[in-house]
Motif scaffolding. Structure first.
Motif, PDB file in Angstrom:
ATOM      1  N   VAL A  77      12.327  -7.341   4.193  1.00  0.00           N
ATOM      2  CA  VAL A  77      11.620  -7.834   5.684  1.00  0.00           C
ATOM      3  C   VAL A  77      12.570  -7.609   6.665  1.00  0.00           C
ATOM      4  O   VAL A  77      12.310  -7.026   7.689  1.00  0.00           O
ATOM      5  N   ILE A  78      13.886  -8.202   6.263  1.00  0.00           N
ATOM      6  CA  ILE A  78      15.005  -8.162   7.426  1.00  0.00           C
ATOM      7  C   ILE A  78      15.270  -6.584   7.660  1.00  0.00           C
ATOM      8  O   ILE A  78      15.386  -6.273   8.966  1.00  0.00           O
ATOM      9  N   GLY A  79      15.300  -5.783   6.845  1.00  0.00           N
ATOM     10  CA  GLY A  79      15.721  -4.296   6.890  1.00  0.00           C
ATOM     11  C   GLY A  79      14.517  -3.669   7.412  1.00  0.00           C
ATOM     12  O   GLY A  79      15.093  -3.044   8.466  1.00  0.00           O
ATOM     13  N   ARG A 123      22.460   3.843   9.192  1.00  0.00           N
ATOM     14  CA  ARG A 123      23.532   4.077   8.037  1.00  0.00           C
ATOM     15  C   ARG A 123      24.894   4.483   9.018  1.00  0.00           C
ATOM     16  O   ARG A 123      24.619   5.392   9.850  1.00  0.00           O
ATOM     17  N   PRO A 124      26.101   4.271   8.527  1.00  0.00           N
ATOM     18  CA  PRO A 124      27.198   4.777   9.114  1.00  0.00           C
ATOM     19  C   PRO A 124      27.191   6.362   9.057  1.00  0.00           C
ATOM     20  O   PRO A 124      26.920   7.069   8.221  1.00  0.00           O
ATOM     21  N   GLU A 125      27.637   6.827  10.440  1.00  0.00           N
ATOM     22  CA  GLU A 125      27.915   8.142  10.496  1.00  0.00           C
ATOM     23  C   GLU A 125      29.172   8.577  11.134  1.00  0.00           C
ATOM     24  O   GLU A 125      29.555   8.017  12.169  1.00  0.00           O
ATOM     25  N   ASP A 126      29.832   9.445  10.155  1.00  0.00           N
ATOM     26  CA  ASP A 126      31.197   9.781  10.709  1.00  0.00           C
ATOM     27  C   ASP A 126      31.491  10.956   9.779  1.00  0.00           C
ATOM     28  O   ASP A 126      31.366  10.990   8.749  1.00  0.00           O
ATOM     29  N   PRO A 127      32.024  12.178  10.363  1.00  0.00           N
ATOM     30  CA  PRO A 127      32.427  13.310   9.500  1.00  0.00           C
ATOM     31  C   PRO A 127      33.295  12.990   8.659  1.00  0.00           C
ATOM     32  O   PRO A 127      33.626  13.746   7.634  1.00  0.00           O
ATOM     33  N   ARG A 128      34.196  11.949   8.829  1.00  0.00           N
ATOM     34  CA  ARG A 128      35.457  11.619   8.075  1.00  0.00           C
ATOM     35  C   ARG A 128      34.857  11.091   6.505  1.00  0.00           C
ATOM     36  O   ARG A 128      35.593  11.085   5.678  1.00  0.00           O
ATOM     37  N   SER A 146      20.628   0.092   7.053  1.00  0.00           N
ATOM     38  CA  SER A 146      21.768  -0.083   6.466  1.00  0.00           C
ATOM     39  C   SER A 146      22.090  -1.821   6.493  1.00  0.00           C
ATOM     40  O   SER A 146      22.798  -2.292   5.646  1.00  0.00           O
ATOM     41  N   PHE A 147      21.561  -2.457   7.515  1.00  0.00           N
ATOM     42  CA  PHE A 147      21.490  -3.932   7.327  1.00  0.00           C
ATOM     43  C   PHE A 147      20.247  -4.780   6.858  1.00  0.00           C
ATOM     44  O   PHE A 147      19.386  -4.218   7.605  1.00  0.00           O
ATOM     45  N   GLY A 166      29.925  -5.318   8.371  1.00  0.00           N
ATOM     46  CA  GLY A 166      28.945  -6.286   8.796  1.00  0.00           C
ATOM     47  C   GLY A 166      27.768  -6.238   7.761  1.00  0.00           C
ATOM     48  O   GLY A 166      27.049  -7.250   7.672  1.00  0.00           O
ATOM     49  N   ASP A 167      27.261  -5.139   7.146  1.00  0.00           N
ATOM     50  CA  ASP A 167      26.114  -5.239   6.173  1.00  0.00           C
ATOM     51  C   ASP A 167      26.381  -5.970   5.159  1.00  0.00           C
ATOM     52  O   ASP A 167      25.718  -6.970   4.574  1.00  0.00           O
ATOM     53  N   VAL A 168      27.617  -5.448   4.326  1.00  0.00           N
ATOM     54  CA  VAL A 168      27.878  -6.300   3.209  1.00  0.00           C
ATOM     55  C   VAL A 168      27.910  -7.847   3.329  1.00  0.00           C
ATOM     56  O   VAL A 168      27.748  -8.717   2.520  1.00  0.00           O
ATOM     57  N   ILE A 169      28.763  -8.150   4.271  1.00  0.00           N
ATOM     58  CA  ILE A 169      28.998  -9.544   4.748  1.00  0.00           C
ATOM     59  C   ILE A 169      27.735 -10.335   5.071  1.00  0.00           C
ATOM     60  O   ILE A 169      27.507 -11.292   4.577  1.00  0.00           O
ATOM     61  N   GLY A 170      26.944  -9.740   6.003  1.00  0.00           N
ATOM     62  CA  GLY A 170      25.515 -10.330   6.196  1.00  0.00           C
ATOM     63  C   GLY A 170      24.674 -10.237   5.110  1.00  0.00           C
ATOM     64  O   GLY A 170      24.130 -11.233   5.009  1.00  0.00           O
TER      65      GLY A 170
END
Length: 303
Positions: A77-79, A86-91, A102-103, A149-153
């Motif tokens: 429901v929250i999602g 989701r996180p986006e970064d070429p690294r 993601s959250f 923040g996703d995992v802490i949440g």
């Protein structure tokens, strides 16, 4: 104070931490994080359900299943409402493809719910719970699919859920204790029908197939066990308890690790989880009954 708060807020939703974690832990450690991730997934649910059932009986085991249902429902429901990308970064090395929000982190929420509930009830040592939950959170960051923040949440949601669930658990326990076997047959049949209907829509998501296989195994195994086995753990020596767990886990753990050897064969993986659930709730109790680790004989009681 404001600067500190803003700095922490940036840390919750930045990718630098993910990159740093992946730099510290080489790709050769991915198997370890895979195992930690299992503790907040279907594998963890099966493991803890089996242990609580074999050691303490069905009341605690089914109470654990109840908080799993609540956790996964709230996560969905929250999602759906949040829809954070989701996180986006070429690294970042993305180890897993995830297409949901993601959250919050469903793995973190589920791990906190199931391991935390057992710790709250003093059934599980708190340090083991802490290792499991922190390990799951770290694994989800390592795989590049969640922000801090996703995992802490997710962990906070799981903690709140434990408090709320334990408050209503006596009422739920009283309600289901008064229900007849036909009541569970009816709802079990509906759940199995829902699983079959969902098969064409499951897609390639391994987690969805794992859940469907586990749910089907829990329903079939649970109904047959309740009717013919009624496993009730007897007080036994530490040696006997160790033997029981050695036999039970000696079969269950290899089954839970089979997906590591399969190359995205989701239907076969679902069948493995179905068998694992049957072992946890049906076949292992039968073996334990033969070994006189159960207080009740094998006979039909659900006529």
């Amino acid at each position: 104070m404001i600067i500190v708060t803003m700095g922490f807020g940036d840390l919750l939703w930045e990718t630098d931490l993910i990159v740093r974690i992946q730099e510290v832990f080489s790709p050769s450690r991915s198997w370890l994080f895979e195992l930690f991730s299992y503790l907040g997934d279907t594998q963890g649910v099966l493991l803890l359900t089996a242990l609580t059932f074999w050691i303490s009986g069905r009341r605690l085991a089914y109470s654990l299943v109840g908080i799993v249902v609540f956790s996964m429902t709230i996560d969905l429901v929250i999602g759906t409402l949040v829809g954070l990308p989701r996180p986006e970064d070429p690294r970042i090395i993305v180890w897993k493809d995830e297409f949901t929000s993601s959250f919050p982190s469903g793995h973190s929420a589920l791990a906190t719910s199931i391991w935390g509930m057992l710790a709250t009830l003093n059934w599980m040592p708190k340090f083991i719970t802490a290792i499991a939950v922190v390990g799951v959170m770290l694994a989800r960051l390592y795989f590049g699919i969640h922000y801090l923040g996703d995992v802490i949440g997710g962990a906070l949601i799981g903690a709140v859920l434990i408090v709320a669930y334990l408050r209503i658990l006596p009422t739920l326990d009283q309600f289901f204790t008064r229900r007849s076997f036909q009541f569970f047959q009816f709802w079990g049949g509906l759940i199995l029908a829902a699983v079959l209907v969902a098969v064409p829509f499951a897609g390639d998501s391994a987690r969805v197939w794992h859940v469907m296989g586990t749910v089907a195994g829990f329903v079939v195994g649970g109904l047959i066990e309740y009717c013919y086995i009624r496993f009730s753990p007897t007080p036994i020596s530490r040696t006997g308890q160790a033997l029981k767990l050695l036999i039970g886990l000696g079969v269950l753990i290899p089954l839970l690790l089979v997906p590591l050897l399969l190359d995205d064969q989701v239907v076969l993986e679902a069948l493995v989880f179905f068998v694992a659930a049957l072992w946890a709730l049906l076949f292992a109790p039968i073996v334990f009954g033969w070994m006189r680790f159960s207080a009740t004989p094998l006979t039909s009681r659900c006529g």
